[in-house]
Design a protein around this motif. Structure first.
Motif, short mmCIF file in Angstrom:
data_model
loop_
_atom_site.label_atom_id
_atom_site.label_comp_id
_atom_site.label_asym_id
_atom_site.label_seq_id
_atom_site.Cartn_x
_atom_site.Cartn_y
_atom_site.Cartn_z
N LEU A 52 -14.46 -2.50 -17.61
CA LEU A 52 -13.69 -2.36 -16.05
C LEU A 52 -13.28 -1.37 -16.55
N GLU A 53 -12.71 -1.06 -15.55
CA GLU A 53 -11.43 0.52 -15.68
C GLU A 53 -10.54 0.25 -15.01
N VAL A 54 -9.06 0.89 -16.38
CA VAL A 54 -8.22 0.40 -15.34
C VAL A 54 -7.91 2.07 -15.01
N ILE A 55 -7.26 1.75 -14.04
CA ILE A 55 -6.47 3.73 -12.69
C ILE A 55 -5.22 3.12 -12.54
N LYS A 56 -4.73 3.65 -12.18
CA LYS A 56 -3.44 3.97 -11.57
C LYS A 56 -2.53 3.03 -11.79
N MET A 57 -2.11 3.95 -13.14
CA MET A 57 -1.07 2.66 -13.51
C MET A 57 0.01 3.80 -14.30
N THR A 58 1.20 2.79 -13.64
CA THR A 58 2.96 3.97 -13.21
C THR A 58 4.43 3.16 -13.32
N THR A 59 4.98 3.41 -13.48
CA THR A 59 6.07 2.70 -13.14
C THR A 59 7.08 3.73 -12.34
N ASP A 60 7.78 3.31 -11.85
CA ASP A 60 9.47 3.85 -11.14
C ASP A 60 9.50 4.97 -12.35
N LEU A 61 10.18 5.67 -12.27
CA LEU A 61 11.51 6.58 -13.00
C LEU A 61 12.35 5.84 -13.78
N ALA A 62 13.07 4.83 -12.00
CA ALA A 62 14.24 4.32 -12.53
C ALA A 62 14.31 3.20 -13.52
N ALA A 63 12.62 2.62 -12.93
CA ALA A 63 12.73 1.57 -14.15
C ALA A 63 12.14 1.45 -15.44
N GLN A 64 11.64 2.36 -15.54
CA GLN A 64 10.78 2.57 -17.12
C GLN A 64 11.55 2.34 -18.48
N ARG A 65 10.79 1.76 -19.42
CA ARG A 65 11.64 1.60 -20.76
C ARG A 65 12.58 0.15 -20.26
N ARG A 66 12.02 -0.69 -19.12
CA ARG A 66 11.72 -1.89 -19.78
C ARG A 66 10.83 -2.87 -19.27
N GLY A 67 9.53 -2.54 -20.44
CA GLY A 67 8.95 -3.47 -20.18
C GLY A 67 7.77 -3.72 -19.03
N ILE A 68 7.95 -2.88 -18.26
CA ILE A 68 7.06 -3.04 -17.11
C ILE A 68 5.78 -2.98 -17.63
N GLY A 69 5.87 -1.52 -17.58
CA GLY A 69 3.60 -0.70 -18.10
C GLY A 69 3.32 -1.71 -19.36
N ALA A 91 0.59 -1.24 -0.13
CA ALA A 91 0.14 0.02 0.08
C ALA A 91 0.77 1.29 0.35
N PRO A 92 1.93 0.89 1.35
CA PRO A 92 2.68 2.67 0.67
C PRO A 92 3.30 2.91 -0.41
N ALA A 93 4.02 1.96 -1.11
CA ALA A 93 4.70 2.29 -2.51
C ALA A 93 3.69 1.78 -3.37
N PHE A 94 2.00 1.36 -3.71
CA PHE A 94 1.13 2.02 -4.60
C PHE A 94 1.00 3.84 -4.43
N ALA A 95 0.44 3.83 -3.22
CA ALA A 95 0.31 5.48 -3.45
C ALA A 95 1.29 6.11 -3.58
N ALA A 96 2.74 6.01 -3.36
CA ALA A 96 3.99 7.25 -3.20
C ALA A 96 3.83 6.57 -4.64
N LEU A 97 4.18 5.76 -5.18
CA LEU A 97 4.21 6.02 -7.45
C LEU A 97 3.26 6.58 -7.94
N ASN A 98 2.56 6.24 -6.93
CA ASN A 98 0.84 7.39 -7.87
C ASN A 98 1.13 8.79 -7.51
N LYS A 99 1.35 9.07 -6.92
CA LYS A 99 1.34 10.61 -6.18
C LYS A 99 2.19 10.82 -6.49
N ARG A 100 3.45 10.81 -7.13
CA ARG A 100 4.45 10.91 -7.37
C ARG A 100 4.34 11.59 -8.74
N TRP A 101 4.05 10.81 -9.96
CA TRP A 101 3.43 11.87 -11.35
C TRP A 101 2.25 11.95 -11.30
N ILE A 102 1.70 12.17 -10.33
CA ILE A 102 0.10 13.04 -10.67
C ILE A 102 0.69 14.59 -9.80
#
Length: 164
Positions: free
Chosen positions: A84-101, A16-27
């Motif tokens: 169904l609705e997709v929400i709260k998609m994000t990838t950590d900046l340090a992990a982008q461009r690795r196919g995670i999304g 839960a803390p990481a889920f919130a922090a990652l999404n709060k960062r980009w928003i």
């Protein structure tokens, strides 16, 4: 930290803390947190999971490097289809461009099929070009002006749908 290996798994309460922090960062970086965001980020169990949703976590040896969630759409058309609705998609900046999304999106689409959904809907902002390109690669199409649904978000100016 170097990311070499990661996998996609279901959300655990400890995420839960990481889920919130990652999404709060980009928003917060690009927009403003809104009431719907806070409800989902502060209470993922009740706001997402208890409503029949699913949260995918990209885990790199205990480090949450990406998230995405999907839940029954609350404002869908009364057309007899299951949305169904997709929400709260994000990838950590340090992990982008690795196919995670992409891996997260694949898991969310798989969940939608398991739930026998007819379509997946999402909202985004056109300036989120990488996200929009990801959605288009998976077959989402932009809704026209006569197809859009009411939105609780001020930041959303693009709605997309994928028919399954």
């Amino acid at each position: 930290m170097t990311i070499r290996n990661w996998d996609i798994r279901a959300f655990r309460p400890a995420d839960a803390p990481a889920f919130a922090a990652l999404n709060k960062r980009w928003i917060e970086e690009l927009f403003e947190l809104e009431e719907s965001d806070l409800r989902q980020l502060e209470h993922p169990q009740t706001a997402i999971l208890d409503k029949g949703g699913f949260i995918a976590i990209a885990d790199a040896n205990g480090w949450v490097v990406g998230t995405g969630a999907i839940l029954p759409a609350s404002n869908c058309p009364e057309d007899g289809r299951k949305w169904l609705e997709v929400i709260k998609m994000t990838t950590d900046l340090a992990a982008q461009r690795r196919g995670i999304g992409s891996a997260i999106m694949e898991r969310l689409i798989e969940f939608a099929r398991e739930q026998q959904a007819d379509a997946i809907w999402l909202e985004t902002n056109a300036k989120l070009e990488a996200a929009t390109a990801l959605y288009e690669r998976y077959g989402f199409r932009a809704l026209g002006p006569d197809e859009v649904w009411p939105t609780p978000y001020d930041r959303c100016n693009l709605q997309m749908v994928l028919h399954l």
